[in-house]
Design a protein around this motif. Sequence first.
Motif: not given
Length: 199
Positions: A117-127
């Motif tokens: 689930e994408p969330m603003v600010g979550g790019a590194a965490v999602s990766l």
Amino acid sequence: MRVLLVGGTGMLGTEIKRILEPAHEVITASRKDSDVAVDLSDKASIVAMYEKVGKVGAVVCVGGAAKFAPLDALADDDYAFSLANKLMGQVNLVRCAIGHVDEGGSVTLTSGTLAQEPMVGGAAVSLVNAGVEGFARVAALELQGKLRVNVVSPGWVSETLTSMGKDGSQGIAAADVAKVYKRAVDETMTGQTLGAAKT
Ligand SMILES: NC(=O)c1ccc[n+]([C@@H]2O[C@H](COP(=O)([O-])OP(=O)(O)OC[C@H]3O[C@@H](n4cnc5c(N)ncnc54)[C@H](OP(=O)(O)O)[C@@H]3O)[C@@H](O)[C@H]2O)c1
């Protein structure tokens, strides 16, 4: 069974320790205040931890961090930190487990809903979270019969939401998330990403 719990002093780790302890001997590991010291971002430290602890039947990891910040604020160092810590830390826990975890034993890793689930600010965490889940599926396939590898993907934990000043009722109690880790230790699944549901 002897269970090595990395991140055992944290919020989720404390609940997992509580739920596992009646049936298992739990050995905690983290950078400070644990039975054994480990820094997940340092592979040599992981090897030293396994050598110090001796053979275990299961490893559970609820340690490691990744940087939460918007794309334009994430610097090279933030990506490097996130990859070395929550991603490669957990990958190396599996790679180094061979010979230290009993045949047929398990390693249970942690991702998080930002994997899907994408969330603003979550790019590194999602990766990082998606990487953990992808790695675990292949590791489980290749280690079939030797080591079970699973991932727990906790949603927002109530206690964490409350500590952030948000509505804790929107999350799942840490004690309920801990039950999912217990299933991964006690049951026979492998290659799974397990979510946690409200009970
Ligand atoms: N809480 C939530 O709502 C939530 C939701 C989804 C996913 N998750 C994931 O669940 C995991 C645990 O979350 P939590 O809320 O329980 O975290 P927490 O309370 O901050 O606990 C983290 C634990 O990991 C250890 N740790 C941190 N960095 C480490 C490192 N480099 N090497 C070894 N140990 C390290 C900490 O101890 P030391 O500081 O002493 O090392 C502590 O024991 C994390 O991966 C988090 O991303 C949490």
